[in-house]
Design a protein around this motif. Structure first.
Motif, short mmCIF file in Angstrom:
data_model
loop_
_atom_site.label_atom_id
_atom_site.label_comp_id
_atom_site.label_asym_id
_atom_site.label_seq_id
_atom_site.Cartn_x
_atom_site.Cartn_y
_atom_site.Cartn_z
N ILE A 27 2.66 15.98 -10.27
CA ILE A 27 1.33 15.41 -10.03
C ILE A 27 1.38 13.89 -9.82
N PRO A 28 2.05 13.11 -10.69
CA PRO A 28 2.14 11.68 -10.41
C PRO A 28 3.05 11.36 -9.23
N LEU A 29 4.13 12.14 -9.04
CA LEU A 29 5.01 11.89 -7.91
C LEU A 29 4.28 12.08 -6.59
N ALA A 30 3.35 13.03 -6.58
CA ALA A 30 2.56 13.28 -5.37
C ALA A 30 1.71 12.07 -5.00
N LEU A 31 1.25 11.31 -5.98
CA LEU A 31 0.48 10.10 -5.69
C LEU A 31 1.34 9.10 -4.92
N PHE A 32 2.60 8.97 -5.33
CA PHE A 32 3.52 8.08 -4.62
C PHE A 32 3.74 8.55 -3.19
N PHE A 33 3.99 9.86 -3.02
CA PHE A 33 4.19 10.40 -1.68
C PHE A 33 2.94 10.20 -0.82
N CYS A 34 1.77 10.42 -1.42
CA CYS A 34 0.51 10.28 -0.70
C CYS A 34 0.30 8.83 -0.26
N ALA A 35 0.57 7.89 -1.18
CA ALA A 35 0.42 6.48 -0.84
C ALA A 35 1.35 6.08 0.29
N ALA A 36 2.59 6.58 0.26
CA ALA A 36 3.53 6.29 1.33
C ALA A 36 3.08 6.91 2.65
N ARG A 37 2.58 8.14 2.57
CA ARG A 37 2.11 8.84 3.78
C ARG A 37 0.92 8.14 4.41
N MET A 38 0.07 7.50 3.61
CA MET A 38 -1.13 6.83 4.11
C MET A 38 -0.92 5.33 4.32
N SER A 39 0.29 4.87 4.09
CA SER A 39 0.58 3.44 4.20
C SER A 39 0.38 2.95 5.64
N LYS A 40 -0.02 1.69 5.75
CA LYS A 40 -0.14 1.06 7.07
C LYS A 40 1.18 0.47 7.54
N PHE A 41 2.18 0.48 6.65
CA PHE A 41 3.53 0.01 7.02
C PHE A 41 4.23 1.14 7.76
N PHE A 42 4.41 0.97 9.05
CA PHE A 42 4.85 2.06 9.93
C PHE A 42 6.15 2.74 9.48
N PRO A 43 7.24 1.99 9.18
CA PRO A 43 8.49 2.67 8.78
C PRO A 43 8.31 3.53 7.53
N LEU A 44 7.55 3.02 6.54
CA LEU A 44 7.33 3.80 5.32
C LEU A 44 6.51 5.05 5.62
N LYS A 45 5.48 4.90 6.44
CA LYS A 45 4.62 6.03 6.80
C LYS A 45 5.41 7.12 7.50
N LYS A 46 6.25 6.74 8.47
CA LYS A 46 7.02 7.72 9.23
C LYS A 46 8.11 8.37 8.36
N THR A 47 8.71 7.58 7.49
CA THR A 47 9.72 8.14 6.57
C THR A 47 9.08 9.18 5.66
N ALA A 48 7.89 8.85 5.14
CA ALA A 48 7.18 9.79 4.28
C ALA A 48 6.78 11.04 5.04
N GLU A 49 6.31 10.88 6.28
CA GLU A 49 5.94 12.03 7.11
C GLU A 49 7.13 12.96 7.31
N PHE A 50 8.30 12.38 7.62
CA PHE A 50 9.49 13.21 7.84
C PHE A 50 9.92 13.90 6.56
N PHE A 51 9.91 13.16 5.44
CA PHE A 51 10.34 13.75 4.17
C PHE A 51 9.43 14.90 3.76
N LEU A 52 8.12 14.70 3.89
CA LEU A 52 7.17 15.76 3.52
C LEU A 52 7.33 16.97 4.43
N LEU A 53 7.59 16.72 5.72
CA LEU A 53 7.82 17.82 6.66
C LEU A 53 9.08 18.58 6.27
N LEU A 54 10.12 17.84 5.90
CA LEU A 54 11.39 18.47 5.50
C LEU A 54 11.20 19.35 4.27
N ILE A 55 10.51 18.84 3.27
CA ILE A 55 10.32 19.59 2.03
C ILE A 55 9.41 20.79 2.25
#
Length: 211
Positions: A27-55
């Motif tokens: 539950i708390p880890l998901a908040l971190f993933f969510c924040a990264a996925r919604m980040s305006k910092f493009f590299p972090l956002k895309k990295t999070a998108e790929f990681f979530l897609l992979l999982i």
């Protein structure tokens, strides 16, 4: 029969422990993933998108095997079976919870944030007092579905040798040449999911009082 019930209760305790520890970390880890996925910092956002897609795009059973065996192959050490199970389940469910969180945040109208700003709220105050309560109310049904699925997915940890409820039931079934232990295990899972469903129904009822 009594010894069978006792052994299955022991397996159930392991399943319950896996369930609660997974929730505790995911539950708390998901908040971190969510924040990264919604980040305006493009590299972090895309990295999070790929990681979530992979999982979310690979089987949980495969992830369990990878977490348990790959560190040993690459680094010469490995997690114990129970720890590997908790890590794999926590990361997997955090990925799904993160997308539920994101859907909840995006469902809150932008006007709510703008109204909070007009009323003099800081961004942090608006987040905690205006946005979060609405997000929680929106995500409870979807979270309930995922938590119910988690109860059943605890059975997958047997693939790396964790002795949980279904593992005990299968061993007993093979030993006495009967399917009765499997039906008993099914009843145990049904009871656990009934409790989870009741808890989330109660939460939804409580939240329905808040408009």
């Amino acid at each position: 029969m009594r010894s069978l019930i006792y052994s299955m209760l022991g397996g159930t305790l392991v399943s319950v422990e896996v369930f609660f520890l997974t929730l505790l970390f995911s539950i708390p880890l998901a908040l971190f993933f969510c924040a990264a996925r919604m980040s305006k910092f493009f590299p972090l956002k895309k990295t999070a998108e790929f990681f979530l897609l992979l999982i979310r795009g690979t089987p949980l059973m495969l992830q369990l095997i990878c977490v348990y065996f790959i560190p040993g192959l690459l680094l010469g050490w490995s997690f114990d079976r129970f720890t590997a199970a908790i890590i794999a389940l926590s990361v997997n469910y955090a990925a799904y919870f993160a997308e539920i969180y994101r859907g909840g945040f995006e469902a809150v109208p932008q006007g709510q944030r703008e109204a909070a700003k007009v009323l003099g709220y800081t961004k942090t105050q608006a987040l905690f007092y205006i946005v979060f309560p609405q997000v929680v109310k929106r995500i409870v049904p979807a979270m309930g579905n995922e938590v119910i699925t988690l109860v059943k997915d605890t059975a997958l940890v047997q693939v790396i040798g964790v002795v949980e409820l279904l593992h005990v039931a299968k061993a007993a079934s093979n030993r006495i040449f009967s399917t009765v232990p499997l039906f008993v295990a099914g009843a145990f899972y049904f009871i656990m999911n009934g409790i989870v469903s009741w808890v989330f129904a109660l939460i939804e009822k409580k939240l329905s009082y808040y408009k």
